[in-house]
Each structure stands twice: as C-alpha cells, then as structure tokens.
Design a protein around this motif. Structure first.
Motif, PDB file in Angstrom:
ATOM      1  N   LEU A 128      35.348 -30.337 -36.136  1.00 17.47           N
ATOM      2  CA  LEU A 128      34.300 -29.547 -35.577  1.00 17.47           C
ATOM      3  C   LEU A 128      32.868 -29.543 -36.211  1.00 17.47           C
ATOM      4  CD1 LEU A 128      36.507 -26.154 -36.174  1.00 17.47           C
ATOM      5  CD2 LEU A 128      35.740 -27.036 -33.774  1.00 17.47           C
ATOM      6  N   LEU A 129      32.953 -30.259 -37.319  1.00 21.27           N
ATOM      7  CA  LEU A 129      31.617 -30.610 -37.869  1.00 21.27           C
ATOM      8  C   LEU A 129      31.176 -31.812 -37.138  1.00 21.27           C
ATOM      9  CD1 LEU A 129      29.310 -30.340 -40.033  1.00 21.27           C
ATOM     10  CD2 LEU A 129      30.706 -31.660 -41.621  1.00 21.27           C
ATOM     11  N   ASP A 130      31.851 -32.712 -36.944  1.00 23.77           N
ATOM     12  CA  ASP A 130      31.653 -34.123 -36.330  1.00 23.77           C
ATOM     13  C   ASP A 130      31.049 -33.622 -35.027  1.00 23.77           C
ATOM     14  OD1 ASP A 130      31.468 -36.806 -35.727  1.00 23.77           O
ATOM     15  OD2 ASP A 130      33.483 -36.873 -35.260  1.00 23.77           O
ATOM     16  N   SER A 135      26.637 -33.420 -31.190  1.00 22.47           N
ATOM     17  CA  SER A 135      26.324 -32.649 -29.974  1.00 22.47           C
ATOM     18  C   SER A 135      25.129 -32.695 -29.642  1.00 22.47           C
ATOM     19  CB  SER A 135      27.034 -31.110 -29.806  1.00 22.47           C
ATOM     20  OG  SER A 135      26.753 -30.516 -28.738  1.00 22.47           O
ATOM     21  N   THR A 136      24.298 -32.340 -28.362  1.00 25.60           N
ATOM     22  CA  THR A 136      23.161 -31.693 -28.166  1.00 25.60           C
ATOM     23  C   THR A 136      23.129 -30.642 -27.402  1.00 25.60           C
ATOM     24  OG1 THR A 136      23.197 -33.103 -26.102  1.00 25.60           O
ATOM     25  CG2 THR A 136      22.116 -34.121 -27.948  1.00 25.60           C
ATOM     26  N   LEU A 142      23.133 -24.779 -35.330  1.00 21.00           N
ATOM     27  CA  LEU A 142      23.744 -23.510 -35.947  1.00 21.00           C
ATOM     28  C   LEU A 142      25.223 -23.816 -36.109  1.00 21.00           C
ATOM     29  CD1 LEU A 142      22.025 -20.631 -34.011  1.00 21.00           C
ATOM     30  CD2 LEU A 142      21.501 -21.577 -36.413  1.00 21.00           C
ATOM     31  N   GLN A 143      25.787 -24.396 -35.213  1.00 15.93           N
ATOM     32  CA  GLN A 143      27.363 -24.812 -35.287  1.00 15.93           C
ATOM     33  C   GLN A 143      27.512 -25.689 -36.723  1.00 15.93           C
ATOM     34  OE1 GLN A 143      28.475 -26.152 -31.296  1.00 15.93           O
ATOM     35  NE2 GLN A 143      29.457 -24.191 -31.006  1.00 15.93           N
ATOM     36  N   LYS A 144      26.558 -26.698 -36.641  1.00 14.37           N
ATOM     37  CA  LYS A 144      26.671 -27.679 -37.738  1.00 14.37           C
ATOM     38  C   LYS A 144      26.572 -26.986 -39.085  1.00 14.37           C
ATOM     39  CE  LYS A 144      23.015 -29.745 -39.310  1.00 14.37           C
ATOM     40  NZ  LYS A 144      21.845 -30.435 -39.555  1.00 14.37           N
TER      41      LYS A 144
END
Length: 171
Positions: A128-130, A135-136, A142-144
C-alpha cells in the motif's frame, strides 16, 4: 526491481540473482529491511545472522551492516529508508514512531521475528505504501503518510513485544 522515492522516504523492492554481496555501510536515514527470500548472512555491527524469510531488521543511521549471499539463489527484500524528521512529523506526544530505531543500544534488538499474521500485515502495508508513493492520484501524499504511520506503528509494536533472541553466528 522497484524503487519509489521522495525527499523523506525511499522504498525499494529488490530481487537479485548472483552476486549480491555488499560491503559494510550505513545510511543517513533509519532503515526497515524485510527479508523475503534467499540464502543470506546479515552482518550487523559485530554480529552475523543467518536470515529466515520475513525476518524484519530495523537500523538507525549509526549502525553498520552488510549482506553476504551464500549462493546464486534468488535474493528478495524490501527496504524502506525514512528520515527521522519525517517520523517526528508523523509522531505525536504519546506515540514516537522512531522509538524502535533509537530506544535501544546500538547493534541490539535489530532483528524481529514475525508471526505469520504480522508478516502478512507488514507485507500488505508495504505494498500500500509503495502504491501511494508511486501514485499521482488525488490524496496520494496523505495516503503515503497514513500507510507509513500504520507501518511504523506495527513495527514499533512488534519491537516492543519482541522476545526473540537471535543468536549471532559470528565466529
């Protein structure tokens, strides 16, 4: 080989076949190292450990380490390097997300043995972190932050409860 970076965080999912022996080194940031597969000896400070799949290793910038592959088998790992200032930004007054890296003597308590559930949870958070780093899409930053926070909460929880006593194989 996948790598995602920004100025506070580097995420790498590496697979190597053949010579994957590295000299002693240290990083400017804290490192989370998740060993996935291979026949590897991990040298950390004055100790050496034969790694097993899903061994988790945590290191602060002061800790010298190196890898020696014992054969030409597939060597897979995930490494996450995080600036302390970034962890401090994600932490709060009751939760220090950098504690597992700094609240222990150098060269001790680095290797954490995971239960199958912890391995699955950690691996899923890594993916999920990767994805968030790469992502853009709307809200990716915020997800990161959220996925890294969850990952660091998990790693610190494992560190706090860690009772494994990995024995160095250094002669």
């Amino acid at each position: 080989y996948l790598e995602a970076t920004d100025r506070d965080l580097t995420y790498e999912n590496k697979s190597t076949i053949g010579d994957a022996t590295y000299p002693y080194h240290r990083h400017n940031n804290c490192e989370i190292y998740l060993f996935l597969k291979g026949n590897v000896k991990f040298y950390l400070e004055h100790a050496c450990y034969q790694l097993s799949p899903y061994d988790l290793i945590i290191m602060n910038p002061e800790e010298m380490h190196r890898i020696v592959c014992d054969d030409d088998s597939l060597y897979e790992r995930i490494t996450i390097n995080i600036k302390k200032s970034y962890m401090d930004k994600l932490s709060n007054s009751t939760t220090d997300l950098s504690a597992c890296f700094y609240h222990r003597p150098i060269g001790t308590g680095n290797i954490l043995s995971l239960t199958p559930k912890q391995s699955e949870d950690l691996f899923n958070l890594c993916n999920l972190l990767d994805n968030a780093i790469s992502s853009t899409d709307y809200g990716h930053s915020l997800q990161k932050d959220a996925y890294l926070s969850l990952l660091l909460v998990l790693v610190n929880s494992i560190f706090i409860k860690n009772t494994s006593n990995n024995i160095s194989i250094m002669p």
